[in-house]
Design a protein around this motif. Structure first.
Motif, short mmCIF file in Angstrom:
data_model
loop_
_atom_site.label_atom_id
_atom_site.label_comp_id
_atom_site.label_asym_id
_atom_site.label_seq_id
_atom_site.Cartn_x
_atom_site.Cartn_y
_atom_site.Cartn_z
N GLY A 1 0.80 -1.21 0.00
CA GLY A 1 0.00 0.00 0.00
C GLY A 1 0.84 1.27 0.00
N GLY A 2 0.31 2.28 0.69
CA GLY A 2 0.99 3.58 0.73
C GLY A 2 2.28 3.53 1.49
N ALA A 3 2.40 2.63 2.47
CA ALA A 3 3.63 2.52 3.23
C ALA A 3 4.79 2.14 2.32
N MET A 4 4.58 1.13 1.48
CA MET A 4 5.64 0.70 0.58
C MET A 4 5.86 1.73 -0.52
N LYS A 5 4.78 2.37 -0.97
CA LYS A 5 4.91 3.40 -2.00
C LYS A 5 5.83 4.51 -1.50
N LEU A 6 5.67 4.91 -0.25
CA LEU A 6 6.56 5.92 0.33
C LEU A 6 7.99 5.41 0.36
N GLY A 7 8.16 4.15 0.75
CA GLY A 7 9.51 3.58 0.78
C GLY A 7 10.18 3.60 -0.57
N GLN A 8 9.44 3.26 -1.62
CA GLN A 8 10.00 3.30 -2.97
C GLN A 8 10.38 4.72 -3.36
N ALA A 9 9.52 5.68 -3.04
CA ALA A 9 9.80 7.07 -3.38
C ALA A 9 11.05 7.56 -2.65
N LEU A 10 11.20 7.15 -1.39
CA LEU A 10 12.37 7.59 -0.63
C LEU A 10 13.65 6.96 -1.13
N ARG B 1 6.72 13.64 -27.13
CA ARG B 1 6.22 12.68 -28.11
C ARG B 1 4.82 12.15 -27.79
N THR B 2 4.49 12.06 -26.49
CA THR B 2 3.22 11.45 -26.12
C THR B 2 2.29 12.39 -25.35
N GLY B 3 2.81 13.51 -24.86
CA GLY B 3 2.01 14.38 -24.00
C GLY B 3 1.85 13.81 -22.60
N LEU B 4 2.66 12.80 -22.26
CA LEU B 4 2.61 12.15 -20.95
C LEU B 4 4.01 12.10 -20.35
N LEU B 5 4.09 12.30 -19.04
CA LEU B 5 5.35 12.19 -18.32
C LEU B 5 5.27 10.99 -17.39
N HIS B 6 6.15 10.00 -17.63
CA HIS B 6 6.23 8.85 -16.73
C HIS B 6 6.67 9.37 -15.37
N ALA B 7 5.83 9.17 -14.34
CA ALA B 7 6.04 9.86 -13.07
C ALA B 7 6.45 8.95 -11.93
N ASP B 8 7.02 7.78 -12.26
CA ASP B 8 7.48 6.87 -11.20
C ASP B 8 8.86 6.34 -11.57
N PRO B 9 9.86 7.23 -11.59
CA PRO B 9 11.17 6.84 -12.12
C PRO B 9 12.10 6.20 -11.09
N HIS B 10 11.61 5.16 -10.37
CA HIS B 10 12.56 4.47 -9.51
C HIS B 10 13.17 3.30 -10.31
N TYR C 1 3.47 22.31 -11.26
CA TYR C 1 4.86 21.88 -11.40
C TYR C 1 5.27 20.87 -10.33
N VAL C 2 4.37 20.54 -9.40
CA VAL C 2 4.76 19.68 -8.28
C VAL C 2 5.25 18.33 -8.75
N LEU C 3 4.48 17.66 -9.62
CA LEU C 3 4.86 16.33 -10.07
C LEU C 3 6.09 16.38 -10.96
N ILE C 4 6.18 17.38 -11.83
CA ILE C 4 7.36 17.54 -12.68
C ILE C 4 8.61 17.70 -11.83
N HIS C 5 8.48 18.49 -10.76
CA HIS C 5 9.60 18.72 -9.85
C HIS C 5 10.05 17.41 -9.21
N ARG C 6 9.08 16.62 -8.71
CA ARG C 6 9.46 15.36 -8.06
C ARG C 6 10.09 14.39 -9.04
N VAL C 7 9.53 14.30 -10.26
CA VAL C 7 10.09 13.38 -11.25
C VAL C 7 11.52 13.78 -11.62
N LEU D 1 13.70 15.52 -9.76
CA LEU D 1 14.59 15.22 -8.63
C LEU D 1 14.84 13.72 -8.51
N SER D 2 13.79 12.92 -8.70
CA SER D 2 13.95 11.47 -8.60
C SER D 2 14.87 10.95 -9.70
#
Length: 482
Positions: A63-72, A274-283, A420-426, A428-429
């Motif tokens: 769940g969200g616990a592991m999602k946070l771990g992956q983001a960190l 190219r797609t108008g989409l930004l992949h937002a989970d770059p771990h 810009y919040v999601l763009i910023h996180r992507v 930095l990640s």
């Protein structure tokens, strides 16, 4: 049917044990020091025990616990080595694996979502998952037409667990500070909550993956698996072999690291154009390095010899559950501000940032100080090629995190508009992953090819236009923290 510990009281108790456990181990460490052990040795033991608990708790809860771990996990390269070392292995595990669900639970989900005859859709199905992540796990199988496929099964109760976890984590985000020193956890949790419903929707994920796969078909550098089947809580896509980026980070050659880093940067900037989409989970768990002949390689671990030189390898991209929809590509503001900063145009970049809401109307800053704040951050764009590394990102993090530094004070006065919040996180990640790779990347090449505004002409006229722009102010965003 759910095997997730999903009751709010149970999950909250487990999450609350993280900071409480840290406090207990700190007391234990003090006792050890009084007993004669060196402070350095005790600190390492405390940090290792904390890392072990962090992985065990976040991985088991999913769940969200592991999602946070992956983001960190992608930010560990910014932490001091004495802090990052013990956490690195534990957090990296969250990129690729977690305790799996029993086979019986997986079978129940498949029967409910595909049909009681679900086995007829497959020639083979491996009960042991190939990967287990935050809201689902992936099984390798063979589709009825002979194609090797990845079957992504959402955990029963994942939606409830995800939203409950993130709500609970946000309530004591400050207490998580000792677990991940130097990372501002609260804005990260808020952004994960904002995107939760999209990630749970496999129909949206399938649509985003189809759009990427269509655009990148026959692309020499990027491979996107085709969607084979999609239903509620089940997503079947083509299987791709390759070396996970987590393995490249751990033991890849310099050539593999550089190639992976270059392709990661290329995908980050070319995808929205190219797609108008930004992949937002770059771990790293969402990327593979594939040789050109990977489909014919009987043993992927020896694919370098079979697949040709590393500079012809490709990047396999997985998991489109979280995307940012950018119909016009990345905002031109990013390219314009980078260009103006590189040109040393303090007044121009300040006017642009103020017009776009990065500097609130109620705040006056010194344009030269803003330029001095930005220049070190964009160092990788100032040269033809740049070697990313943990040392460099730690310097940036320390410069901005130190409350005594002018950069820290200025950074707290900048605003991050909501768009810009999601763009910023992507961004930095991605930089975090590049630093984990230690990759030498020609970043300017990718910016020049894909970032609107980076090569724009008539800089002075554009800066004046932005500075004089009449528009409604953006809603209040967040403090910028790099």
């Amino acid at each position: 049917m759910s095997d997730l510990p999903r009751k709010a009281v149970t999950r909250t108790a487990k999450l609350a044990a993280l900071p409480l456990g840290f406090a207990g181990r700190a007391t234990w460490g003090l006792g050890k020091r009084i007993g004669g052990k060196s402070a350095e040795l005790v600190a390492r033991e405390v940090q290792q025990r904390t890392a072990d608990q962090l992985f065990k708790t976040l991985g088991e809860l999913k769940g969200g616990a592991m999602k946070l771990g992956q983001a960190l996990s992608v930010f560990e390269s910014a932490l001091p080595e004495e802090v990052a070392g013990p956490y690195r292995a534990a957090l990296t595990k969250l990129q690729e694996a977690a305790p799996p669900l029993p086979a019986r639970t997986v079978h129940e989900v498949l029967a409910e979502r595909i049909g009681e005859d679900w086995r007829e859709h497959f020639l083979e199905f491996e009960d042991t998952p190939a990967a287990a992540a935050s809201i689902g796990q992936v099984h390798r199988a063979v589709w009825h037409d002979g194609r090797e496929v990845a079957v992504k099964v959402q955990y029963p109760g994942a939606g409830e667990a995800l939203l409950s976890d993130l709500a609970q984590l946000s309530r004591f985000a400050r207490l998580l500070g000792p677990l991940v020193p130097g990372v501002d956890v609260k804005p990260l949790i808020k952004e994960l909550r904002d995107r939760a419903s999209e990630e749970l929707d496999y129909e949206l994920e399938a649509q985003a993956q189809r759009e990427h796969a269509a655009e990148f078909t026959d692309d020499p550098d990027v491979v996107i698996p085709q969607v084979v089947h999609q239903s509620d809580q089940v997503l079947v896509t083509e299987w791709i072999d390759g070396i996970p980026l987590s393995e490249i980070i751990a033991e890849g050659t310099a050539e593999q690291r550089d190639r992976a880093g270059q392709l990661l940067a290329r995908f980050l900037f070319s995808g929205p154009a190219r797609t108008g989409l930004l992949h937002a989970d770059p771990h790293p768990g969402n990327f593979r390095l594939l040789p050109p002949a990977a489909d014919d390689a009987e043993h992927p671990e020896h694919a370098e010899e079979e697949g040709g030189p590393v500079d012809s390898w490709r990047l396999g991209v997985l998991d489109f559950g979280t995307v940012d929809r950018l119909p016009g590509g990345l905002p031109r503001t990013i390219g314009d501000s980078l260009r103006l900063t590189l040109e040393g145009d303090a007044a121009g970049v300040y006017g642009l940032l103020r017009a776009e809401g990065f500097v609130k109307e109620s705040i006056d800053l010194d344009p030269d100080e803003v330029l001095d704040y930005l220049l070190p951050i964009i160092e990788p764009t100032q040269v033809e090629e740049f070697t990313f590394g943990r040392g460099w990102i730690r310097e940036q993090a320390a410069r901005i995190a130190d409350p005594r530094s002018p950069a820290h004070q200025l950074g707290r006065q900048l605003n991050l508009p909501p768009s810009y919040v999601l763009i910023h996180r992507v961004t930095l990640s991605t930089i975090g992953v590049l630093c984990q790779l230690g990759a030498t990347v020609r970043l300017r090449d990718e910016l020049e090819a894909w970032l609107p505004g980076f090569l724009a002409e008539d800089t002075d006229a554009e800066a004046t236009e932005y500075a004089e722009k009449e528009s409604e102010p953006e809603p209040e965003g967040e403090t910028v923290e790099a």
